[in-house]
Design a protein around this motif. Structure first.
Motif, PDB file in Angstrom:
ATOM      1  N   VAL A 163     -28.823 -99.781  48.361  1.00  0.00           N
ATOM      2  CA  VAL A 163     -29.162 -99.258  47.038  1.00  0.00           C
ATOM      3  C   VAL A 163     -29.165 -97.744  47.053  1.00  0.00           C
ATOM      4  N   GLN A 164     -29.724 -97.191  48.145  1.00  0.00           N
ATOM      5  CA  GLN A 164     -29.717 -95.729  48.258  1.00  0.00           C
ATOM      6  C   GLN A 164     -28.285 -95.199  48.335  1.00  0.00           C
ATOM      7  N   GLU A 165     -27.473 -95.917  49.099  1.00  0.00           N
ATOM      8  CA  GLU A 165     -26.073 -95.485  49.217  1.00  0.00           C
ATOM      9  C   GLU A 165     -25.363 -95.568  47.863  1.00  0.00           C
ATOM     10  N   LEU A 166     -25.676 -96.628  47.109  1.00  0.00           N
ATOM     11  CA  LEU A 166     -25.095 -96.753  45.777  1.00  0.00           C
ATOM     12  C   LEU A 166     -25.556 -95.634  44.868  1.00  0.00           C
ATOM     13  N   ASP A 167     -26.814 -95.247  45.017  1.00  0.00           N
ATOM     14  CA  ASP A 167     -27.303 -94.121  44.220  1.00  0.00           C
ATOM     15  C   ASP A 167     -26.541 -92.855  44.548  1.00  0.00           C
ATOM     16  N   ARG A 168     -26.285 -92.700  45.859  1.00  0.00           N
ATOM     17  CA  ARG A 168     -25.525 -91.502  46.245  1.00  0.00           C
ATOM     18  C   ARG A 168     -24.107 -91.570  45.665  1.00  0.00           C
ATOM     19  N   VAL A 169     -23.523 -92.764  45.735  1.00  0.00           N
ATOM     20  CA  VAL A 169     -22.180 -92.911  45.175  1.00  0.00           C
ATOM     21  C   VAL A 169     -22.193 -92.636  43.671  1.00  0.00           C
ATOM     22  N   SER A 170     -23.231 -93.148  42.986  1.00  0.00           N
ATOM     23  CA  SER A 170     -23.332 -92.921  41.549  1.00  0.00           C
ATOM     24  C   SER A 170     -23.464 -91.445  41.246  1.00  0.00           C
ATOM     25  N   THR A 171     -24.296 -90.746  42.123  1.00  0.00           N
ATOM     26  CA  THR A 171     -24.439 -89.295  41.934  1.00  0.00           C
ATOM     27  C   THR A 171     -23.090 -88.607  42.128  1.00  0.00           C
ATOM     28  N   SER A 172     -22.360 -89.085  43.156  1.00  0.00           N
ATOM     29  CA  SER A 172     -21.034 -88.499  43.404  1.00  0.00           C
ATOM     30  C   SER A 172     -20.100 -88.743  42.229  1.00  0.00           C
ATOM     31  N   LEU A 173     -20.185 -89.960  41.655  1.00  0.00           N
ATOM     32  CA  LEU A 173     -19.359 -90.256  40.493  1.00  0.00           C
ATOM     33  C   LEU A 173     -19.732 -89.377  39.307  1.00  0.00           C
ATOM     34  N   ASN A 174     -21.027 -89.138  39.149  1.00  0.00           N
ATOM     35  CA  ASN A 174     -21.458 -88.242  38.070  1.00  0.00           C
ATOM     36  C   ASN A 174     -20.913 -86.836  38.283  1.00  0.00           C
ATOM     37  N   ASP A 175     -20.958 -86.408  39.551  1.00  0.00           N
ATOM     38  CA  ASP A 175     -20.399 -85.072  39.850  1.00  0.00           C
ATOM     39  C   ASP A 175     -18.911 -85.043  39.520  1.00  0.00           C
ATOM     40  N   THR A 176     -18.248 -86.132  39.920  1.00  0.00           N
ATOM     41  CA  THR A 176     -16.797 -86.184  39.636  1.00  0.00           C
ATOM     42  C   THR A 176     -16.547 -86.154  38.129  1.00  0.00           C
ATOM     43  N   GLN A 177     -17.376 -86.885  37.396  1.00  0.00           N
ATOM     44  CA  GLN A 177     -17.212 -86.879  35.941  1.00  0.00           C
ATOM     45  C   GLN A 177     -17.446 -85.489  35.361  1.00  0.00           C
ATOM     46  N   THR A 178     -18.426 -84.768  35.961  1.00  0.00           N
ATOM     47  CA  THR A 178     -18.679 -83.389  35.508  1.00  0.00           C
ATOM     48  C   THR A 178     -17.449 -82.524  35.742  1.00  0.00           C
ATOM     49  N   VAL A 179     -16.832 -82.720  36.937  1.00  0.00           N
ATOM     50  CA  VAL A 179     -15.608 -81.953  37.241  1.00  0.00           C
ATOM     51  C   VAL A 179     -14.498 -82.295  36.240  1.00  0.00           C
ATOM     52  N   LEU A 180     -14.397 -83.586  35.935  1.00  0.00           N
ATOM     53  CA  LEU A 180     -13.375 -83.998  34.971  1.00  0.00           C
ATOM     54  C   LEU A 180     -13.647 -83.395  33.594  1.00  0.00           C
ATOM     55  N   THR A 181     -14.923 -83.357  33.214  1.00  0.00           N
ATOM     56  CA  THR A 181     -15.277 -82.758  31.919  1.00  0.00           C
ATOM     57  C   THR A 181     -14.928 -81.286  31.891  1.00  0.00           C
ATOM     58  N   GLU A 182     -15.235 -80.598  32.988  1.00  0.00           N
ATOM     59  CA  GLU A 182     -14.881 -79.173  33.048  1.00  0.00           C
ATOM     60  C   GLU A 182     -13.369 -78.996  32.998  1.00  0.00           C
ATOM     61  N   THR A 183     -12.681 -79.869  33.724  1.00  0.00           N
ATOM     62  CA  THR A 183     -11.208 -79.771  33.702  1.00  0.00           C
ATOM     63  C   THR A 183     -10.671 -79.995  32.286  1.00  0.00           C
ATOM     64  N   ARG A 184     -11.265 -80.978  31.591  1.00  0.00           N
ATOM     65  CA  ARG A 184     -10.832 -81.227  30.223  1.00  0.00           C
ATOM     66  C   ARG A 184     -11.117 -80.024  29.330  1.00  0.00           C
ATOM     67  N   THR A 185     -12.262 -79.378  29.566  1.00  0.00           N
ATOM     68  CA  THR A 185     -12.582 -78.170  28.796  1.00  0.00           C
ATOM     69  C   THR A 185     -11.533 -77.097  29.042  1.00  0.00           C
ATOM     70  N   GLU A 186     -11.179 -76.954  30.342  1.00  0.00           N
ATOM     71  CA  GLU A 186     -10.135 -75.965  30.657  1.00  0.00           C
ATOM     72  C   GLU A 186      -8.812 -76.329  29.957  1.00  0.00           C
ATOM     73  N   LEU A 187      -8.508 -77.621  29.938  1.00  0.00           N
ATOM     74  CA  LEU A 187      -7.270 -78.041  29.271  1.00  0.00           C
ATOM     75  C   LEU A 187      -7.324 -77.725  27.780  1.00  0.00           C
TER      76      LEU A 187
END
Length: 524
Positions: A368-392
């Protein structure tokens, strides 16, 4: 006055030559047998290859069924005319019996014409009136044929095709004459020589009179109809000429009046032309000004072209930035694929974990802890994607601003926007995939939470777990079970199989039913 004298001299000349009438108005009379005809081969039929008209004056004196007056033929092509309406043939026939002068009411002269033009219309006229027509054949007239007048153009001659009448002024014209031209000939009468004024008269009656005759074919003159007293003729001509002079005088007066009106119009036109000339000079000055303005505009266009070159350079730099952005997007896509691989591995680990509920509780917590970390990583990735979309989006706004400066680069920018749109679509697809993964994780976590609640697990479900299933049932295993399982004591030392577990389950359920029955009996 001069015109009057010229007309008078012309009339006198015609009158003086009236003594020559014995040489004019030469007609032919045909006997009533099949052997009375004229046959010859024309010198040249090429003028009639795709258009012609054959006209003649004829008198019907013999009641044959299919009388032929004129017949030209070569192989399957033919031209045939008759005096009772049966034959009006130019490669196809128009039967007009009933519309020709009837018999026995025959014996009068009438004017007949048959006209044709290839791919056009085939027409028949009697006394200047069109009485029948049909679409013409689509092939030219064949050359090299011969002509028979008075019967058909091949042997043996036939009695039912015998002409047997009188014929005058048969001519062939190398065009399809109009209705007005044919009516003019018919209205002029049999004594007229109007057909001689037609330049298209290629085969002439004067020439036909010289051709060899067969049987009873005789020549005679139309004296009773066409020869008149010279003095009377002169008087008639003078009266007609006087009337024509009066008409010409009236037309001259009208013409003089029209000339005066035209002169006035010409004066007005000269004045208008002078005004137009002044306007043209003013227009020339305006054109000079326009030319200077165009030169200045040309200079401005060159300056604008230089600015467009600068904008083009800036656009190239923007395209480089877009390429780098695309590389970053590709990298992010690779990271997403790696994360998906990790999620797949995690899902496999979770599946393996559910097979052992008691021994994997500690591992579930860490998972569960590992999944939380993965979820956090996915959230970070989504943030990067959002920033990339903003740049686009920002890049797209810059492109729109530069698009107003460089219309020529519009197509390239449209292609870039298309690429950005596809990238955004892929990002949205990745977001949906992440949402699906998160949903799957939440579902798995919920299943794990359910699995922790041991009060929902029966004793038989426990026996089907790895610690018991396919294992030797020992005293130690027995003591681990809930009290009330004494019936399993006798099976210590046996292998725990699915069949054994189902046996215990059925035995237990039967005992439970019996207990319920005894309790109900006691109550009763």
């Amino acid at each position: 006055m001069k015109i009057f004298l010229m007309i008078l001299l012309s009339s006198l000349q015609q009158t003086l030559t009236a003594s020559d009438t014995d040489q004019k108005f030469r007609a032919l009379s045909f006997g009533r047998s099949a052997n009375d005809y004229i046959k010859f081969t024309p010198n040249d039929m090429t003028p009639f290859v795709n258009s012609f008209t054959v006209c003649s004056w004829m008198k019907r004196l013999h009641d044959a069924e299919k009388p032929i007056v004129f017949h030209y033929s070569v192989s399957s092509d033919a031209i045939i005319t008759g005096d009772n309406g049966f034959w009006n043939y130019i490669n196809s026939n128009i039967d007009l019996r009933g519309k020709f002068p009837g018999f026995p009411g025959a014996g009068v002269w009438f004017h007949h014409c048959l006209s044709w033009t290839v791919k056009g219309t085939q027409r028949v006229y009697v006394d200047g009136v069109e009485i029948g027509s049909k679409p013409a054949s689509t092939r030219n007239l064949k050359m090299g044929g011969s002509i028979t007048i008075g019967n058909r153009n091949r042997n043996p001659k036939r009695a039912d095709m015998t002409f047997g009448g009188e014929l005058y002024n048969l001519n062939l014209f190398s065009k399809q004459l109009t209705l007005l031209e044919i009516k003019e000939m018919a209205d002029a009468g049999i004594c007229s020589a109007i057909e001689k004024s037609f330049k298209t008269r290629e085969m002439k009656w004067e020439e036909i009179l010289t051709k060899p005759r067969q049987g009873n074919v005789t020549e005679f003159q139309l004296k009773e109809n066409c020869v008149v007293d010279p003095i009377e003729n002169l008087r008639k001509k003078l009266n007609e000429t006087e009337a024509e002079l009066r008409e010409v005088s009236g037309k001259l007066n009208e013409t003089e009046k029209e000339l005066n009106e035209t002169k006035g119009e010409l004066d007005e036109t000269h004045a208008t032309l002078r005004e137009k000339e002044t306007e043209l000079k003013e227009t020339e000055i305006a054109l000079t000004d326009k030319t200077n303005s165009l030169k200045k505009t040309e200079t401005d266009l060159k300056r604008t072209e230089e600015e467009l070159d600068e904008v083009s350079t800036t656009l190239n730099g923007t395209l480089v930035d877009l390429t780098e952005t695309k590389a970053r997007l590709n990298k992010a896509e690779t990271e997403l694929e790696n994360k998906e691989t990790e999620l797949e591995k995690t899902r496999t680990a979770l599946t393996e974990t559910t097979t052992s509920l008691y021994n994997t509780e500690r591992k579930l917590n860490s998972t569960v802890q590992e999944l939380d970390r993965v979820s956090t990583s996915l959230n970070d990735t989504q943030t990067v994607l959002t920033e990339t979309r903003t740049e686009l989006y920002e890049t797209q706004e810059e492109l729109k601003e530069k698009e107003t400066k460089l219309n020529a680069a519009h197509i390239a920018l449209r292609e870039t926007n298309t690429i950005l749109y596809e990238t955004e679509t892929k990002l949205e697809s990745a977001e949906r995939d992440l949402v699906d993964v998160r949903t799957t994780l939440n579902h798995t976590r919920a299943e794990l939470e359910k699995a922790r609640k041991l009060d929902k697990i029966s004793r038989w479900d426990v026996l089907l777990t790895p610690p018991y299933l396919n294992k030797i049932f020992t005293s130690q295993l027995y003591t681990q079970l809930t009290a009330g399982w004494e019936m399993m004591e006798n099976f210590i030392g046996e292998n725990v199989t699915v069949a054994l577990v189902e046996h215990f389950r059925e035995e237990h359920e039967m005992n439970a039913d019996c207990d319920d029955y005894e309790q109900s009996e006691q109550i009763v």
